[in-house]
Design a protein around this motif. Sequence first.
Motif, PDB file in Angstrom:
ATOM      1  N   HIS A   7       0.818  -1.211   0.000  1.00  0.00           N
ATOM      2  CA  HIS A   7       0.000   0.000   0.000  1.00  0.00           C
ATOM      3  C   HIS A   7       0.853   1.262   0.000  1.00  0.00           C
ATOM      4  O   HIS A   7       2.020   1.247   0.363  1.00  0.00           O
ATOM      5  CB  HIS A   7      -0.951   0.013   1.201  1.00  0.00           C
ATOM      6  CG  HIS A   7      -0.301   0.465   2.478  1.00  0.00           C
ATOM      7  ND1 HIS A   7       0.484  -0.353   3.241  1.00  0.00           N
ATOM      8  CD2 HIS A   7      -0.315   1.661   3.099  1.00  0.00           C
ATOM      9  CE1 HIS A   7       0.926   0.302   4.289  1.00  0.00           C
ATOM     10  NE2 HIS A   7       0.464   1.529   4.227  1.00  0.00           N
ATOM     11  N   VAL A   8       0.190   2.345  -0.403  1.00  0.00           N
ATOM     12  CA  VAL A   8       0.700   3.694  -0.229  1.00  0.00           C
ATOM     13  C   VAL A   8      -0.442   4.463   0.421  1.00  0.00           C
ATOM     14  O   VAL A   8      -1.610   4.165   0.203  1.00  0.00           O
ATOM     15  CB  VAL A   8       1.114   4.358  -1.569  1.00  0.00           C
ATOM     16  CG1 VAL A   8       2.261   3.622  -2.217  1.00  0.00           C
ATOM     17  CG2 VAL A   8      -0.058   4.478  -2.518  1.00  0.00           C
ATOM     18  N   GLY A   9      -0.149   5.417   1.273  1.00  0.00           N
ATOM     19  CA  GLY A   9      -1.183   6.274   1.814  1.00  0.00           C
ATOM     20  C   GLY A   9      -1.647   5.933   3.210  1.00  0.00           C
ATOM     21  O   GLY A   9      -1.017   5.176   3.933  1.00  0.00           O
ATOM     22  N   ASP A  10      -2.800   6.512   3.561  1.00  0.00           N
ATOM     23  CA  ASP A  10      -3.259   6.441   4.952  1.00  0.00           C
ATOM     24  C   ASP A  10      -4.578   5.698   5.132  1.00  0.00           C
ATOM     25  O   ASP A  10      -5.291   5.920   6.089  1.00  0.00           O
ATOM     26  CB  ASP A  10      -3.356   7.832   5.555  1.00  0.00           C
ATOM     27  CG  ASP A  10      -4.332   8.750   4.823  1.00  0.00           C
ATOM     28  OD1 ASP A  10      -4.876   8.314   3.786  1.00  0.00           O
ATOM     29  OD2 ASP A  10      -4.547   9.875   5.271  1.00  0.00           O
ATOM     30  N   GLY A  11      -4.910   4.803   4.228  1.00  0.00           N
ATOM     31  CA  GLY A  11      -6.103   3.977   4.398  1.00  0.00           C
ATOM     32  C   GLY A  11      -5.857   2.894   5.434  1.00  0.00           C
ATOM     33  O   GLY A  11      -4.877   2.928   6.190  1.00  0.00           O
ATOM     34  N   ARG A  12      -6.740   1.925   5.471  1.00  0.00           N
ATOM     35  CA  ARG A  12      -6.618   0.803   6.412  1.00  0.00           C
ATOM     36  C   ARG A  12      -6.861  -0.488   5.645  1.00  0.00           C
ATOM     37  O   ARG A  12      -7.539  -0.509   4.619  1.00  0.00           O
ATOM     38  CB  ARG A  12      -7.665   0.898   7.527  1.00  0.00           C
ATOM     39  CG  ARG A  12      -7.664   2.192   8.307  1.00  0.00           C
ATOM     40  CD  ARG A  12      -6.669   2.178   9.416  1.00  0.00           C
ATOM     41  NE  ARG A  12      -6.619   3.508  10.040  1.00  0.00           N
ATOM     42  CZ  ARG A  12      -5.993   3.768  11.162  1.00  0.00           C
ATOM     43  NH1 ARG A  12      -5.356   2.815  11.810  1.00  0.00           N
ATOM     44  NH2 ARG A  12      -5.978   4.986  11.647  1.00  0.00           N
TER      45      ARG A  12
END
Length: 149
Positions: A7-12
């Motif tokens: 992943h990249v970013g701030d999701g879950r």
Amino acid sequence: GFVACAHVGDGRAGYLDTSGHWRALMTPHKGALANSTVFMTMLDASTVEQLVRISFIPARTRAVVALSDGPEDVCWQVSAFDPSGQKVVDPNQPSNDFLGKIANQLASAVAKRVTQAELDKLWQKFLTEGSPKLKAQVDDKTMLLALRG
């Protein structure tokens, strides 16, 4: 078996283990990258190690979930006080109750042979009106839930 996530970013992202508990699959980006979109075009040799994260967990799964940060407040424990009570921390713990109910409803709909088009409508309605928090949330509310057949 295993479950993996890049992943990249701030999701879950999380998974349902064979004992029926939802577990976090990755830790979202914090700091300067939190609450910002990381586009794949931002990746180059100097940023790939900072922006791309990979998790590999040797476990059998019954389901997986992935979501943007918009709906995280309703299905994830994202803030709590540390043991001292002085600092807010992110436990990064999926909600067993919330995700369990959603997974059970999806399994029931599949067993009743609800069409994909109807499932899509129900899912969209849930993400836009399923709870007061979801209805009030103006951020992107992307969520994927996959069950093992």
